[in-house]
Scaffold this motif. Structure first.
Motif, PDB file in Angstrom:
ATOM      1  N   GLN A   1     -17.577  10.213 -30.532  1.00  0.00           N
ATOM      2  CA  GLN A   1     -18.179  10.184 -29.202  1.00  0.00           C
ATOM      3  C   GLN A   1     -19.670  10.497 -29.264  1.00  0.00           C
ATOM      4  O   GLN A   1     -20.477   9.847 -28.606  1.00  0.00           O
ATOM      5  N   GLU A   2     -20.037  11.457 -30.092  1.00  0.00           N
ATOM      6  CA  GLU A   2     -21.455  11.790 -30.259  1.00  0.00           C
ATOM      7  C   GLU A   2     -22.216  10.642 -30.917  1.00  0.00           C
ATOM      8  O   GLU A   2     -23.338  10.340 -30.548  1.00  0.00           O
ATOM      9  N   ALA A   3     -21.582   9.995 -31.882  1.00  0.00           N
ATOM     10  CA  ALA A   3     -22.246   8.901 -32.601  1.00  0.00           C
ATOM     11  C   ALA A   3     -22.452   7.684 -31.708  1.00  0.00           C
ATOM     12  O   ALA A   3     -23.461   6.987 -31.830  1.00  0.00           O
TER      13      ALA A   3
ATOM     14  N   ARG B   1     -11.406  16.641 -33.466  1.00  0.00           N
ATOM     15  CA  ARG B   1     -12.712  16.748 -34.143  1.00  0.00           C
ATOM     16  C   ARG B   1     -13.268  15.361 -34.449  1.00  0.00           C
ATOM     17  O   ARG B   1     -14.458  15.097 -34.277  1.00  0.00           O
ATOM     18  N   GLU B   2     -12.405  14.432 -34.906  1.00  0.00           N
ATOM     19  CA  GLU B   2     -12.847  13.070 -35.207  1.00  0.00           C
ATOM     20  C   GLU B   2     -13.282  12.340 -33.937  1.00  0.00           C
ATOM     21  O   GLU B   2     -14.291  11.632 -33.933  1.00  0.00           O
ATOM     22  N   ILE B   3     -12.540  12.523 -32.866  1.00  0.00           N
ATOM     23  CA  ILE B   3     -12.904  11.884 -31.594  1.00  0.00           C
ATOM     24  C   ILE B   3     -14.243  12.398 -31.104  1.00  0.00           C
ATOM     25  O   ILE B   3     -15.095  11.618 -30.665  1.00  0.00           O
TER      26      ILE B   3
ATOM     27  N   GLY C   1     -11.419  12.300 -23.570  1.00  0.00           N
ATOM     28  CA  GLY C   1     -11.125  12.900 -24.854  1.00  0.00           C
ATOM     29  C   GLY C   1     -10.037  12.191 -25.646  1.00  0.00           C
ATOM     30  O   GLY C   1      -9.529  12.737 -26.621  1.00  0.00           O
ATOM     31  N   GLU C   2      -9.646  10.987 -25.233  1.00  0.00           N
ATOM     32  CA  GLU C   2      -8.632  10.218 -25.944  1.00  0.00           C
ATOM     33  C   GLU C   2      -9.225   8.872 -26.355  1.00  0.00           C
ATOM     34  O   GLU C   2      -9.994   8.284 -25.609  1.00  0.00           O
ATOM     35  N   MET C   3      -8.836   8.389 -27.519  1.00  0.00           N
ATOM     36  CA  MET C   3      -9.327   7.107 -28.025  1.00  0.00           C
ATOM     37  C   MET C   3      -8.366   6.003 -27.600  1.00  0.00           C
ATOM     38  O   MET C   3      -7.158   6.126 -27.749  1.00  0.00           O
TER      39      MET C   3
END
Length: 159
Positions: free
Chosen positions: A101-103, A95-97, A62-64
């Motif tokens: 991740q989905e994309a 929310r952006e992460i 969950g971290e970029m």
């Protein structure tokens, strides 16, 4: 990104660009993220001693994280100097992460860094993009468009 943010980026004393990014990828969506750095790393970035070649972003727990970013050791740093290439955490909203991740689960999509700059407060920021890889014929088309633009600019200067 609004016009005010674009002007601030242009005025930034430090702009480290990933020049191959727009040639190798179609940039679908861009985000601005903060970077977690040590003291000698930010000093090196302020001197312009960083490189974004062969860098990419990944999401772990969950971290970029940005991998492969090269920041040269600070010349005046002593034993407390940083490593040349280490993984650095990027600061984004959850929310952006999740959206990125989905994309990236779709084939052909990746997250790449485009630009490192200093904002008006002196913090290092990174523009990242959700990108889709180009095929060879797309790259040839990009080169042709670039060459056509140069020729048009030359023609304007003559007349």
């Amino acid at each position: 990104m609004n016009k005010e943010e674009q002007l601030l980026r242009k005025k930034s004393p430090v702009q480290i660009k990933n020049k191959k990014a727009s040639f190798e990828y179609f940039l679908v969506e861009t985000y601005t993220a903060g970077i977690v750095l040590t003291g000698t790393e930010i000093k090196s970035i302020r001197m312009g001693k960083a490189s974004l070649t062969d860098t990419y972003c990944t999401i772990i727990n969950g971290e970029m994280w940005v991998k492969g970013m090269s920041i040269s050791p600070y010349f005046y740093g002593s034993f407390s100097n940083h490593e040349l290439k280490r993984d650095r955490k990027l600061l984004l909203n959850r929310r952006e992460i999740r959206k990125l991740q989905e994309a990236t689960k779709q084939p052909g999509f990746t997250i790449i860094p485009i630009l490192v700059f200093l904002n008006e407060k002196g913090f290092a920021k990174m523009d990242i993009a959700l990108a889709r890889g180009k095929k060879m014929y797309d790259k040839r088309q990009t080169l042709k468009e670039k060459e056509d633009r140069r020729e048009m600019d030359r023609a304007r200067k003559i007349y």
